[in-house]
Write an enzyme that holds these catalytic residues in place. Sequence first.
Site, PDB file in Angstrom:
ATOM      1  CD  GLU A 177      -3.160  -1.010   2.068  1.00  0.00           C
ATOM      2  OE1 GLU A 177      -3.160  -0.071   2.905  1.00  0.00           O
ATOM      3  OE2 GLU A 177      -4.051  -1.879   2.033  1.00  0.00           O
ATOM      4  CD  GLU A 308      -3.723  -5.881   2.996  1.00  0.00           C
ATOM      5  OE1 GLU A 308      -4.661  -5.207   3.469  1.00  0.00           O
ATOM      6  OE2 GLU A 308      -2.520  -5.582   3.143  1.00  0.00           O
TER       7      GLU A 308
END
Length: 510
Positions: A177, A308
Amino acid sequence: MPDRSGTAVINLDLEGPVISRHLYGHFAEHLGRCIYGGFWVGEDSPIPNEGGIRLDVVEALRRLNIPNLRWPGGCFADEYHWTDGIGPREGRPRMVNTHWGDVEENNHFGTHEFMALCDLLGADPYISGNVGSGTVKEMSDWVEYLTRPGDSPMARLRRENGRDEPWRVPFWGLGNETWGCGGNMRAEHYADLARQYATYCRDHGDNKLYRIAAGASDDDYAWTETLMKQISCFGCEATPKNFFQGLSFHYYTIAGTWEAKGSATEFGNEDYYRTLFNAQRVDRLISGHSAVMDVYDPGRKVGLVLDEWGTWWEVEPGTNPGFLHQQNTLRDALVAGLHFDVFHRHAERLFMANIAQTVNVLQAMVLTDDQERLILTPTYHVFEMNKGHQDARALDVHLRVPGAGRAVGDGELRTVSASASVRDDTLLISVSNLDAEDGLTLTFDLRGRAAGEHTARILTADRPQAHNTGEAPGTVAPRAFDGVRRTEDNGGLRVELPPHSFVTIEAPLS
């Protein structure tokens, strides 16, 4: 409303791409009670363990044939420095886990402990490296420490810490991220870093790295395009440069907003349908990222990785908000079943997926309570019922179910979902009736090969809010299902699906 009926055509002799077993991957972050109190209890614990790793958790997860485990994060990965987690535990430096609960991390669970856990699980390690606060040398040294045979500075350090032979570590994440907690970077800046880090994450001996660039959030297709431009050109047929072999993105399912995500267990039909409608969106997201990648990589050499995914609710009352501990209901299980149907349809591009997370955090497989009990969640059972799809050949399922939909805002939730595969001449069909109120009669028209005597299992409960606890661990659990019958012409299967149910059907093929 009356029960609905429809048909599903499956051409058993027209096999599609292989469903990578890595689509059934898992995720373990230093977050809440996932590692400490979940996987790791320490060698002095009265709970049965091997080298500090909790054995009942391992035994439960081995029944899922876990293909890979991602660690140490998540957001934690980009503040984790691996050299703090090697050597004698009593001498390891401590740190503060600022992302998750602002608690002290003692680094007792580090590289060697993680590799021991993967060995016990029979899972491939997937290590997410530190790009946000780390250095190129730090990640390069970690790869060398873990995977290099012979003599080198990091190989000698590994031997000093008790491990002679290198490990096989195929999967490496180049940050996490990076658009957010991994550094708040612009796509262009990270794209240069991805090339740089990938260059120094080297193959040592016979260990071949599958490098995964940190990709987009949700539908940020521009981020995906920026990264794909680093390895290929617009519309050309050149082989992509070999900087990274996979490109990730993340997508979580919620019913409300990020500020008010909703309760894990207290919800009505409106929230139920909105949740599954939002879960259904993953199909469009995978299609969007795949379309961008196809422009730069028409041969589909680079894998898409959803490392994820899962549901995200408000934490259980009375727990640390930073620990993300939530219950897991039949609704969560149906979200998982829906995701896997989508994953199977995209098997040609989608290579890996990792549910968040494995133990005690978000949409977990298992929960451990303060009485040292182990609770298998409804989502666990979907993984177990579906494990026959791993490395099987996908089969197209052509659904025609008039009226099988529920309005959600300006859109519609398709309330029947299915996928199928064949492996070793065994057919496996997974089908969900997502309608909370109405049953469904679905006839599978099986063509091209003959199916033998079938077996079936069902996962359902009296209501979508049902969940398992230490006092009632079997409230939502699979059982044999007698609602599947041969059709009159013996060429298909008729399934009577109750509301909010997930069913698997297995049959030998000739």
